[in-house]
Each structure stands twice: as C-alpha cells, then as structure tokens.
Motif scaffolding. Structure first.
Motif, PDB file in Angstrom:
ATOM      1  N   GLY A   7      66.934  35.502 -41.514  1.00 18.49           N
ATOM      2  CA  GLY A   7      67.092  34.152 -41.000  1.00 18.49           C
ATOM      3  C   GLY A   7      67.091  34.146 -39.502  1.00 18.49           C
ATOM      4  N   THR A   8      67.749  33.140 -38.932  1.00 17.63           N
ATOM      5  CA  THR A   8      67.723  32.965 -37.479  1.00 17.63           C
ATOM      6  C   THR A   8      69.070  33.219 -36.824  1.00 17.63           C
ATOM      7  OG1 THR A   8      68.217  30.607 -37.675  1.00 17.63           O
ATOM      8  CG2 THR A   8      65.885  31.259 -37.717  1.00 17.63           C
ATOM      9  N   ASP A   9      70.066  33.695 -37.616  1.00 15.82           N
ATOM     10  CA  ASP A   9      71.388  33.931 -37.051  1.00 15.82           C
ATOM     11  C   ASP A   9      71.316  34.967 -35.933  1.00 15.82           C
ATOM     12  OD1 ASP A   9      72.368  32.188 -38.861  1.00 15.82           O
ATOM     13  OD2 ASP A   9      73.202  33.700 -40.227  1.00 15.82           O
ATOM     14  N   GLY A  10      72.028  34.682 -34.854  1.00 16.63           N
ATOM     15  CA  GLY A  10      72.124  35.657 -33.777  1.00 16.63           C
ATOM     16  C   GLY A  10      70.945  35.697 -32.831  1.00 16.63           C
ATOM     17  N   VAL A  11      69.994  34.778 -32.975  1.00 15.21           N
ATOM     18  CA  VAL A  11      68.823  34.797 -32.092  1.00 15.21           C
ATOM     19  C   VAL A  11      69.237  34.632 -30.636  1.00 15.21           C
ATOM     20  CG1 VAL A  11      66.755  33.523 -31.435  1.00 15.21           C
ATOM     21  CG2 VAL A  11      67.162  34.043 -33.824  1.00 15.21           C
ATOM     22  N   ALA A  12      70.142  33.704 -30.383  1.00 15.59           N
ATOM     23  CA  ALA A  12      70.576  33.469 -29.006  1.00 15.59           C
ATOM     24  C   ALA A  12      71.252  34.698 -28.415  1.00 15.59           C
ATOM     25  CB  ALA A  12      71.516  32.269 -28.941  1.00 15.59           C
ATOM     26  N   GLY A  13      71.888  35.508 -29.276  1.00 11.76           N
ATOM     27  CA  GLY A  13      72.579  36.704 -28.810  1.00 11.76           C
ATOM     28  C   GLY A  13      71.654  37.815 -28.352  1.00 11.76           C
ATOM     29  N   GLU A  14      70.368  37.667 -28.593  1.00 11.45           N
ATOM     30  CA  GLU A  14      69.403  38.686 -28.169  1.00 11.45           C
ATOM     31  C   GLU A  14      69.025  38.541 -26.697  1.00 11.45           C
ATOM     32  OE1 GLU A  14      68.331  41.150 -30.011  1.00 11.45           O
ATOM     33  OE2 GLU A  14      69.359  40.483 -31.830  1.00 11.45           O
ATOM     34  N   ARG A  15      69.434  37.450 -26.073  1.00 10.42           N
ATOM     35  CA  ARG A  15      68.956  37.151 -24.719  1.00 10.42           C
ATOM     36  C   ARG A  15      69.307  38.249 -23.722  1.00 10.42           C
ATOM     37  NH1 ARG A  15      70.569  34.299 -20.024  1.00 10.42           N
ATOM     38  NH2 ARG A  15      68.826  33.216 -19.026  1.00 10.42           N
ATOM     39  N   ARG A  16      70.511  38.766 -23.791  1.00 10.60           N
ATOM     40  CA  ARG A  16      70.927  39.803 -22.847  1.00 10.60           C
ATOM     41  C   ARG A  16      70.009  41.026 -22.921  1.00 10.60           C
ATOM     42  NH1 ARG A  16      75.783  41.330 -20.207  1.00 10.60           N
ATOM     43  NH2 ARG A  16      75.975  43.578 -19.888  1.00 10.60           N
ATOM     44  N   GLN A  17      69.747  41.484 -24.137  1.00 14.54           N
ATOM     45  CA  GLN A  17      68.868  42.647 -24.311  1.00 14.54           C
ATOM     46  C   GLN A  17      67.470  42.349 -23.789  1.00 14.54           C
ATOM     47  OE1 GLN A  17      69.271  45.686 -25.111  1.00 14.54           O
ATOM     48  NE2 GLN A  17      67.508  46.518 -26.229  1.00 14.54           N
ATOM     49  N   LEU A  18      66.969  41.166 -24.071  1.00 15.81           N
ATOM     50  CA  LEU A  18      65.621  40.806 -23.637  1.00 15.81           C
ATOM     51  C   LEU A  18      65.526  40.731 -22.114  1.00 15.81           C
ATOM     52  CD1 LEU A  18      64.859  38.029 -26.275  1.00 15.81           C
ATOM     53  CD2 LEU A  18      64.026  40.395 -26.281  1.00 15.81           C
ATOM     54  N   ILE A  19      66.556  40.188 -21.466  1.00 14.51           N
ATOM     55  CA  ILE A  19      66.571  40.126 -20.003  1.00 14.51           C
ATOM     56  C   ILE A  19      66.554  41.534 -19.422  1.00 14.51           C
ATOM     57  CG2 ILE A  19      68.045  39.589 -18.011  1.00 14.51           C
ATOM     58  CD1 ILE A  19      66.666  37.138 -18.920  1.00 14.51           C
ATOM     59  N   ASN A  20      67.313  42.435 -20.025  1.00 10.30           N
ATOM     60  CA  ASN A  20      67.348  43.813 -19.548  1.00 10.30           C
ATOM     61  C   ASN A  20      65.988  44.491 -19.688  1.00 10.30           C
ATOM     62  OD1 ASN A  20      70.132  45.203 -18.760  1.00 10.30           O
ATOM     63  ND2 ASN A  20      70.578  43.518 -20.156  1.00 10.30           N
ATOM     64  N   VAL A  21      65.336  44.278 -20.812  1.00  8.25           N
ATOM     65  CA  VAL A  21      63.991  44.839 -21.005  1.00  8.25           C
ATOM     66  C   VAL A  21      63.025  44.242 -19.989  1.00  8.25           C
ATOM     67  CG1 VAL A  21      62.015  44.914 -22.573  1.00  8.25           C
ATOM     68  CG2 VAL A  21      64.317  45.367 -23.450  1.00  8.25           C
ATOM     69  N   ALA A  22      63.022  42.933 -19.860  1.00  6.98           N
ATOM     70  CA  ALA A  22      62.041  42.258 -19.016  1.00  6.98           C
ATOM     71  C   ALA A  22      62.224  42.597 -17.535  1.00  6.98           C
ATOM     72  CB  ALA A  22      62.114  40.746 -19.232  1.00  6.98           C
ATOM     73  N   TYR A  23      63.469  42.725 -17.076  1.00  2.03           N
ATOM     74  CA  TYR A  23      63.665  43.065 -15.662  1.00  2.03           C
ATOM     75  C   TYR A  23      63.124  44.453 -15.357  1.00  2.03           C
ATOM     76  CZ  TYR A  23      65.828  44.400 -11.255  1.00  2.03           C
ATOM     77  OH  TYR A  23      66.013  44.853  -9.972  1.00  2.03           O
ATOM     78  N   ARG A  24      63.351  45.402 -16.246  1.00  3.13           N
ATOM     79  CA  ARG A  24      62.839  46.752 -16.026  1.00  3.13           C
ATOM     80  C   ARG A  24      61.317  46.785 -16.088  1.00  3.13           C
ATOM     81  NH1 ARG A  24      67.859  46.791 -17.702  1.00  3.13           N
ATOM     82  NH2 ARG A  24      69.267  48.529 -17.238  1.00  3.13           N
TER      83      ARG A  24
END
Length: 304
Positions: A7-24
C-alpha cells in the motif's frame, strides 16, 4: 525496485532518505529537494490501483528519484560549462550549531538541509570527487557504496544490467582514493584553527607554514560574488591571496564551524555569511581549500 502488492503507508517517511540520496547525487540542496518533490508528484499522480500494486513504495520512489537525478546530472554538465568560474557543491552547516544559535530557518524542521546526514560521503572532498564521475558512475557508486543498494535494484534505475552497474561502481571507486580517509576530527580542527589565527593576524609566514607547498584553493562565486575564477596553486600564492582578501574586507569575522560534517571556517560581516570554506588536510597541512561565496549556495547558512 519492487512491485505487486502493498500500500501507500509510510510514503511520506521516505523523504529523508530520498533527500540524502539526491544531495549526494547532485551536490545541491535545492536540486535535491526539487528532484524528490518531482518523484513524489509522480507517485501521487499514479492511479490508486497502480499504487496498491507496488510492493515497496519507498523503493519505487528511490528508483524514480535516481532516474530524475541521472537526467539532471546529464544536463548539469552543459549548465556548468556556462557557469562563471569554478562550480562547487553547496556546503552544509551542522544542524546542532543552528539550534544553539536559536535558528531553524523559515521552513522549520522540514528544511531539506536539516534532513541530510552529515558523514564522510558529504565531505566537500568526497563531493568534489563525485563531480569527476560520469552520471551513471555517480549513481551506481552512491547507491551501492554509500547506501548499500544491491546492483539488481540499481540496474532498474540505470536501465542497465547488474553486471554493467557493478563495473560502473568499480570505475567510480577507483576515482575516490584518499577522499574517503579524512584526518581525524581533532587533528583537522587544530589545522583549521591555525589557518584562522594566521589569517586573522595577516601572517603570511604562518599561513605558508600550515599550507602544503602544493596546496590548491578553488573559489565559487558564481558570478554573484567576487571570487578568483581559476584555482590558486601553491601555498605561498594562496597565503598572499588570503591576506590580500583580509586587507580588502575590514570587519570580516572568521568563525570555526562544521562544514559538511568536518571542521571548516565561515567568514561573515555584520552577521551575514559571506564565505564558507572547507579544507582538505593531510599530514598536518592544508592541501585543498574550497571557498563557496555564491550567495545562492549559502542560503542554509543564513541562520547559522
């Protein structure tokens, strides 16, 4: 990166990880935030039935973010050819120092710079090495060596075979070399403090003593702030240049601050951050100085 079920639970919680990946991957807080926002827009643009088919929404978002960053890295090369002077990654302050100063930025805890984990993979030396890689090498290396994604999943991002992704990461790894072995913090902090003291006293001899004879200083003004357009090479020339800057900037205050997780210097005037300097240190001497003066890259420091 994972389909069928869920499902879609926790999608918003992925933002931190995605920001870390994208900045690097991008070396820019602003571009990283834009890439992640784009990935979320694509997720929420999916029909509900399609969202429910995706086993791991976080993995899906990582794949999409990686592809967006890959495209941005390709176009960035052309943009940086038109950039005025040298291009350096955006420096990051230490969040604990923001808190001590009583500031949190206009967007509070959601500020993307606040969500980036400061470790060796965001040191300026490391990010500069990442800039030397091809876009595909950078994506393969960051996702595998930094975030430990398996090559089978990275293949989905790059649309290449796992074996090809493994070769890309190996090629990138050879470029990294000493960038992943920084001087321990206490020793590095001492060296940076010596630079600060010598710079404040305009002591050329003391600066030459703390700079490696083959040191290189690179400045990024982006055409928006005064900065030497080409790297300054040699400890003596750098020392002379630094003292000349001090002579032309009365009232400039130097502060010891953590820059991308390691000791650096911040120069401010009347409370406004003008320059953020990161240092490469080896054998007790400064080998590299990266000075960011482009005000657009110093926005996270407005509350430092």
């Amino acid at each position: 990166m994972g389909t069928a079920g869920g499902g879609t639970d926790g999608v918003a919680g992925e933002r931190r990880q995605l920001i870390n990946v994208a900045y690097r991957l991008l070396g820019s807080v602003t571009e990283a935030e834009d890439a992640v926002q784009d990935a979320y827009a694509r997720w929420y643009g999916l029909p509900r039935s399609r969202q429910e088919e995706i086993r791991s929404p976080g993995a899906w978002l990582t794949t999409v973010t990686g592809r967006i960053c890959l495209d941005l890295l390709g176009s960035a090369r052309a943009r940086r050819e038109r950039y005025v002077g040298a291009w350096l990654p955006e420096p990051l302050p230490d969040r604990t120092e923001w808190d001590q100063a009583g500031g949190a930025g206009p967007t509070g805890p959601a500020d993307p710079a606040d969500q980036i984990v400061l470790d060796e993979s965001v040191s300026m030396a490391f990010l500069v090495v990442l800039e030397s890689m091809t876009p595909a090498e950078r994506v393969a290396f960051v996702l595998h060596d930094v975030f430990r994604y398996p090559f089978a999943e990275i293949a989905d991002v790059l649309r290449r075979s796992p074996a090809a992704c493994k070769q890309l990461a190996a090629s990138a790894r050879r470029r990294v070399g000493a960038a992943r072995t920084p001087v321990p913090a206490p020793g590095r902090a001492d060296v940076v403090r010596h630079v600060k003291e010598a710079w404040e006293s305009k002591d050329i001899a003391a600066l030459v003593g703390v700079l490696d004879p083959a040191a290189v200083m690179t400045a990024d003004g982006g055409g928006m702030a005064g900065a030497v357009l080409r790297p300054v090479e040699g400890g003596t020339r750098i020392a002379q240049y630094m003292v000349a800057i001090a002579d032309k900037a009365p009232g400039l205050e130097l502060l010891e601050r953590m820059v991308n997780g390691v000791p650096g210097l911040v120069a401010q005037r009347a409370g406004v951050v003008m320059t953020v300097a990161a240092f490469g240190v080896s054998d007790g001497r400064v080998t590299r100085i990266w000075a960011v003066r482009n005000p657009e890259k110093l926005r996270p420091w407005a509350w430092s």
